[in-house]
Enzyme design. Structure first.
Site, PDB file in Angstrom:
ATOM      1  N   ASN A  10      16.340  34.282  88.772  1.00 34.21           N
ATOM      2  CA  ASN A  10      16.849  35.099  89.880  1.00 34.21           C
ATOM      3  C   ASN A  10      15.629  35.555  90.672  1.00 34.21           C
ATOM      4  O   ASN A  10      14.947  36.500  90.298  1.00 34.21           O
ATOM      5  CB  ASN A  10      17.630  36.288  89.317  1.00 34.21           C
ATOM      6  N   ARG A  89      20.242  31.897  90.525  1.00 38.76           N
ATOM      7  CA  ARG A  89      21.208  32.796  91.147  1.00 38.76           C
ATOM      8  C   ARG A  89      20.949  32.817  92.661  1.00 38.76           C
ATOM      9  O   ARG A  89      19.804  32.978  93.086  1.00 38.76           O
ATOM     10  CB  ARG A  89      21.055  34.205  90.594  1.00 38.76           C
ATOM     11  N   HIS A 178      28.814  39.844  93.642  1.00 42.58           N
ATOM     12  CA  HIS A 178      29.059  40.071  92.205  1.00 42.58           C
ATOM     13  C   HIS A 178      30.086  39.069  91.652  1.00 42.58           C
ATOM     14  O   HIS A 178      30.738  39.341  90.641  1.00 42.58           O
ATOM     15  CB  HIS A 178      29.617  41.488  91.929  1.00 42.58           C
ATOM     16  N   ARG A 239      23.470  52.990  98.276  1.00 40.07           N
ATOM     17  CA  ARG A 239      24.210  52.476  99.444  1.00 40.07           C
ATOM     18  C   ARG A 239      25.436  53.327  99.719  1.00 40.07           C
ATOM     19  O   ARG A 239      26.078  53.814  98.791  1.00 40.07           O
ATOM     20  CB  ARG A 239      24.646  51.024  99.202  1.00 40.07           C
ATOM     21  N   GLU A 382      25.981  37.814  83.580  1.00 35.82           N
ATOM     22  CA  GLU A 382      25.857  36.880  84.698  1.00 35.82           C
ATOM     23  C   GLU A 382      24.957  35.695  84.350  1.00 35.82           C
ATOM     24  O   GLU A 382      25.210  34.573  84.780  1.00 35.82           O
ATOM     25  CB  GLU A 382      25.325  37.635  85.931  1.00 35.82           C
TER      26      GLU A 382
END
Ligand code: AMP
Length: 396
Positions: A10, A89, A178, A239, A382
């Site tokens: 990633n 990813r 996601h 966020r 993941e």
């Protein structure tokens, strides 16, 4: 272990996470992180057999140096020959990528072309992919997209209530993120319920630093709370989530620069902005327990908004088998889950306090009382999805 290892990468703009996944056992044999790329303190650290080690990177192309270090490391550990594929990813696959693909020049170009939609992520992924292709020239490498799982959303869920021209000219629509996490936990939840996933319906709630909810109908994503970018939807660590867009115009007219506004909404809002304290959920809970007003309000808003999204996604589904909580907060924070369930009492949810207390630190479990609507905790994985998808394509 032979021929069962997939290296998962990633790659970010100044970091690179990696894990070596044993696809038979499902565990990470080795995991690590390259950080501070572009700075003198650039380094790679890793964990193997419970032991942590760190290596300083010399000056140069830190993505390439980090991947080269990973190659040397797996060689030293005698694992290199057992690696059969590399899975990367990728945050944004736009409408182009609806599933995992083998990386070639054409795919690299397409991912680069999508940088407009994910300027912070896609260019960094491509740098990592190029470094990895140079370092492992004989291995097949695959791109696994965060957006792919949500490509099954119907037009009514992904189309904004704005001029169609904006979609046609610029691709402005809901993409959702996601995806690998929502995909994984829904498959695992179906196993817990002993039902085929194609006949299972879930509302999956990924609560980490980033957070999103996904309505899953017959195993497919039909709506999700993140949008054109990962800024939309729930309140997150830093966020803002959903927000009246007029606030942006208002701040610009007050003399804020475009960059200041977007830094505010992406990096200084959410739990951090409201609490004035921290973006870390553990810090919020601790401060709340000590009577901190900002932290208490941040906790209340966070849980209220998650519950509102869950409530609204009842509309997207005809039936619901279970709510699924996952990611750092969803997997560990008993008080957050408890408050969300309390906010959902109109739908009949009743917390099983013992079950909720037990489902932590990697333990899965049902957290609602028997004979009431079901909510469960499923730890996400993941990396495992990326490794498995890569393995499946390798053998396709
Ligand atoms: P993630 O992005 O999935 O790594 O999740 C990060 C978030 O999970 C942070 O807000 C952490 O505070 C939160 N988190 C991790 N462990 C715990 C815990 N034991 N209790 C509450 N929150 C936690």
């Amino acid at each position: 272990m032979s021929n069962s290892l997939v290296l998962v990468i990633n790659s970010g703009s100044s970091s690179l996470k990696f894990a070596l996944i044993d696809t038979v056992v499902g565990d990470a044999v080795l995991s690590g992180l390259g950080e501070c790329f572009g700075l003198p303190e650039a380094n790679v650290s890793w964990k193997y057999n419970g032991e942590k080690k760190e290596y300083a990177l010399s000056e140069g192309n830190h993505h390439q140096l980090a991947v080269d270090r990973i190659v040397a490391l797996v060689d030293e550990l005698g694992l290199k020959d057992d690696i059969v594929a590399v899975g990367h990813r990728v945050v944004h696959g736009g409408e182009k990528f609806t599933s995992t693909v083998k990386i070639d020049d054409e795919v690299l170009k397409e991912i680069e072309n999508l940088s407009d939609l994910a300027p912070l992520h896609n260019p960094a992924h491509v740098i990592g992919m190029r470094a990895s292709l140079a370092a492992f020239p004989s291995l097949s490498q695959y791109a696994v997209f965060d957006t792919a799982f949500h490509q099954t959303m119907p037009a009514k869920a992904f189309t904004g209530a704005i001029s169609r021209k904006l979609y046609e000219d610029y691709g402005i629509r809901r993409y959702g993120f996601h995806g690998t996490s929502h995909y994984f936990v829904s498959r695992e939840a179906a196993k817990v319920l002993n039902k085929p996933v194609e006949e299972s319906n879930f509302i999956s709630v990924h609560l980490g630093n980033g957070a999103s909810v996904c309505a899953i109908k017959n195993g497919k994503s039909v709506d999700t709370s993140m949008g054109f970018t990962p800024l939309a939807g729930l309140m997150m660590g830093t966020r803002c989530g959903d927000l009246d867009p007029s606030i942006i115009e208002f701040l610009l007219k007050k003399g804020w620069s475009q960059e200041e506004v977007f830094t505010e909404l992406n990096k200084k809002s959410g739990l951090l902005g409201v609490s004035g304290l921290t973006s870390d959920c553990r810090g919020i809970i601790e401060a709340m327990e000590n009577g901190h007003e900002g932290a208490t309000l941040a906790f209340e808003i966070f849980c209220y908004r998650v519950a509102k999204y869950i409530g609204s996604y009842m509309v997207a589904l005809d039936e619901l088998d279970s709510i699924i909580f996952t990611a750092g907060i969803g997997e560990n924070s008993q008080p957050i889950r408890s408050k969300i369930l309390e906010n959902l009492k109109i739908f009949g949810y009743r917390e099983d306090e013992e079950g909720n207390a037990a489902a932590r630190f990697g333990n899965r479990g049902i957290i609602t009382k028997p004979n009431t609507p079901v909510a469960m905790v499923i730890p996400t994985n993941e990396e495992w999805v990326i490794a498995n998808e890569s393995m499946a394509l390798l053998h396709a």
